[in-house]
Design a protein around this motif. Structure first.
Motif, short mmCIF file in Angstrom:
data_model
loop_
_atom_site.label_atom_id
_atom_site.label_comp_id
_atom_site.label_asym_id
_atom_site.label_seq_id
_atom_site.Cartn_x
_atom_site.Cartn_y
_atom_site.Cartn_z
N GLN A 329 0.87 -1.17 0.00
CA GLN A 329 0.00 0.00 0.00
C GLN A 329 0.91 1.22 0.00
O GLN A 329 1.63 1.46 0.97
N ALA A 331 1.74 5.38 -0.65
CA ALA A 331 1.30 6.76 -0.80
C ALA A 331 2.41 7.54 -1.50
O ALA A 331 3.58 7.25 -1.31
N ALA A 344 -3.29 15.78 3.41
CA ALA A 344 -4.16 14.60 3.48
C ALA A 344 -3.34 13.32 3.33
O ALA A 344 -3.56 12.34 4.06
N VAL A 345 -2.38 13.32 2.39
CA VAL A 345 -1.52 12.15 2.19
C VAL A 345 -0.72 11.85 3.46
O VAL A 345 -0.64 10.71 3.93
N ASP A 347 -1.40 12.72 6.52
CA ASP A 347 -2.32 12.26 7.57
C ASP A 347 -2.62 10.78 7.44
O ASP A 347 -2.60 10.04 8.42
N ARG A 348 -2.93 10.36 6.21
CA ARG A 348 -3.23 8.94 5.99
C ARG A 348 -2.03 8.06 6.34
O ARG A 348 -2.17 7.02 6.96
N PHE A 349 -0.85 8.52 5.94
CA PHE A 349 0.37 7.76 6.23
C PHE A 349 0.59 7.69 7.75
O PHE A 349 0.89 6.63 8.30
N ASP A 351 -1.63 7.82 10.00
CA ASP A 351 -2.63 6.94 10.59
C ASP A 351 -2.35 5.47 10.26
O ASP A 351 -3.09 4.58 10.68
N LYS A 353 -2.58 4.09 7.29
CA LYS A 353 -3.40 3.58 6.18
C LYS A 353 -2.52 3.12 5.03
O LYS A 353 -2.88 2.20 4.31
N GLU A 354 -1.37 3.78 4.84
CA GLU A 354 -0.37 3.26 3.91
C GLU A 354 0.91 3.01 4.69
O GLU A 354 1.20 3.71 5.64
#
Ligand code: ADP
Length: 445
Positions: A329, A331, A344-345, A347-349, A351, A353-354
């Motif tokens: 996964q 980013a 946003a990228v 933040d996802r990382f 968290d 998520k990637e």
């Protein structure tokens, strides 16, 4: 009008363009920092204080109660989840709240609590029953002004009468209008117009004047002069506060022009070191081999999260594609993305998520991710002349091995040239970078 005159300047003077670009980057970087930050930066350094009157006692507080704030303000502070003052707030807050008011110049890196500090100072000085501007805050850009505005609204949420106005381009008011809002936050050009030509604000009634992000401010054409002109319209009794993340000579000269008789507070930034990081390199002959080496590393050790740095956007997107095909996964962060998209990228990382973040240089400064256990330089950092960029190397690698954990850094070498760059980096930091056999990665751990 700010925008068109900037554009005209750029066209008339092409050599200034790169400089302008860098300036825009400063504001963008600062905005990105704000968007991705959700807590205080750790610091173990002591604040340095230079008092205007060295004989007056220096107060520092360990709790917000000690500040004797109005109850609705204390409530606002606690509602934001703040338990105790940050390092810089411990000294800056009592200084800013003291009577009679004192001026302050404060410098500390982004994320150390400066904004929260001056917002609290502004809120504690307004009289919400009076319906005219009492506090004026200058920000370098519209977006940064909005961010500060949000903090004011959050911290002031138990003041039902409190109103906030944004003096930013595009916000047009009728001639003869008088602002009722107690706090005005805006960019220098518009604020200057509102204080002088348009007379929406009476500068003589301003009790607190805040100049935020002074380093970004002076990097923007015209903002320095406009700020000085605004400052000259204020009264002698107006409290002047200036904040900056960095403090090069130009910032310091500007600060002294706009803040008379200041107290000065500085907080050194935490040194980045390579002490807790094991550094390796892998010899390859092209980017496909580098990719295979990367896969081998993934196959042999457990990696919580990784950041991979590439020199160009093209390599970054190629690599991200290859990694996705392998089932990772991924980013991607790259220069053409808007600041909000980048945030946003990140933040996802953060968290989780990637698990892999592939990025070029531009946008990765200031990202702390606790779980990043490995940093991979798919390309070594070089400056625009192709020389080793030691500072960037330290920044990249310094992301891993934080918070007392040990980190791993792997450098991918694909030519004699990159080998020579690696050797120079090794010599610069005087820390060994160990050769790794791509078929026998176990030695990493
Ligand atoms: P700066 O202006 O120096 O970049 P901020 O004031 O924006 O720093 O603070 C950085 C982050 O830390 C923000 O998310 C803010 O809400 C939070 N923060 C500020 N002061 C405190 C405090 N005393 N306790 C906990 N969190 C805080």
């Amino acid at each position: 009008t700010e925008k068109t005159s900037n554009a005209a300047e750029k066209m008339s003077n092409a050599t200034e363009k790169t400089e302008e670009d860098e300036k825009e980057d400063k504001a963008a970087q600062s905005l990105l920092n704000k968007l991705i930050r959700n807590n205080l930066v750790n610091t173990t350094n002591q604040v340095e204080v230079l008092q205007r009157d060295p004989n007056s006692p220096l107060y520092s507080v360990k709790s917000f109660e000690e500040l004797r704030l109005k109850p609705q303000l204390l409530q606002g502070v606690y509602a934001m989840g703040f338990n105790r003052p940050s390092k810089i707030q411990e000294t800056a807050l009592p200084m800013m709240l003291a009577e009679p008011s004192q001026n302050l110049i404060a410098q500390s890196q982004s994320g150390t609590g400066k904004t929260a500090a001056f917002v609290l100072a502004m809120l504690s000085r307004i009289n919400a029953a009076n319906t005219y501007p009492q506090c004026l805050c200058l920000s370098p850009t519209y977006e940064l002004a909005l961010q500060t505005g949000k903090v004011i609204e959050q911290m002031g949420k138990f003041y039902p009468e409190l109103k906030l106005a944004y003096a930013v381009r595009g916000n047009r008011l009728e001639r003869g209008h008088k602002l009722q809002e107690q706090i005005v936050i805006g960019t220098p050009g518009t604020v200057l117009d509102w204080c002088s030509k348009l007379r929406f604000i009476d500068p003589k009634k301003i009790k607190v004047f805040v100049l935020d992000e002074a380093d970004v401010m002076i990097a923007t054409q015209g903002h320095q002069d406009q700020s000085i002109r605004i400052q000259r319209m204020l009264t002698k009794d107006c409290q002047m506060l200036l904040f900056s993340a960095t403090f090069e000579d130009s910032v310091w000269r500007f600060a002294q022009k706009v803040v008379p008789e200041p107290n000065i507070i500085k907080l050194k930034r935490e040194e980045e070191t390579l002490d807790t990081i094991k550094q390796f390199y892998v010899l390859c002959s092209n980017r496909e081999e580098k990719f295979l080496a990367l896969c081998n590393i993934y196959g042999s050790i457990t990696i919580a999260q990784a950041m991979i740095f590439c020199h160009t956007r093209k390599t970054a997107s190629w690599l991200a594609g290859e990694l996705s095909k392998e089932g990772h996964q991924v980013a991607v962060l790259s220069g053409e993305m808007m600041v909000e998209q980048r945030a946003a990228v990140i933040d996802r990382f953060r968290d989780g998520k990637e698990k892999v973040l592939v990025t070029t240089n531009v946008c990765a400064r200031g990202i702390d991710v606790e779980q990043v256990s490995i940093v991979i330089n798919f390309d070594l950092p070089v400056d625009k002349d192709g020389n080793p960029d030691n500072e960037t190397y330290l920044h990249r690698i310094g992301r891993t091995g934080r918070f007392g954990k040990r980190g791993i850094a792997v450098n991918m070498i694909d030519s004699n040239h990159s080998m020579s760059i690696l050797k120079q980096i090794e010599q610069h930091f005087k820390k060994p970078i160990v050769k790794l056999d791509p078929d026998d990665i176990d030695e990493i751990e």
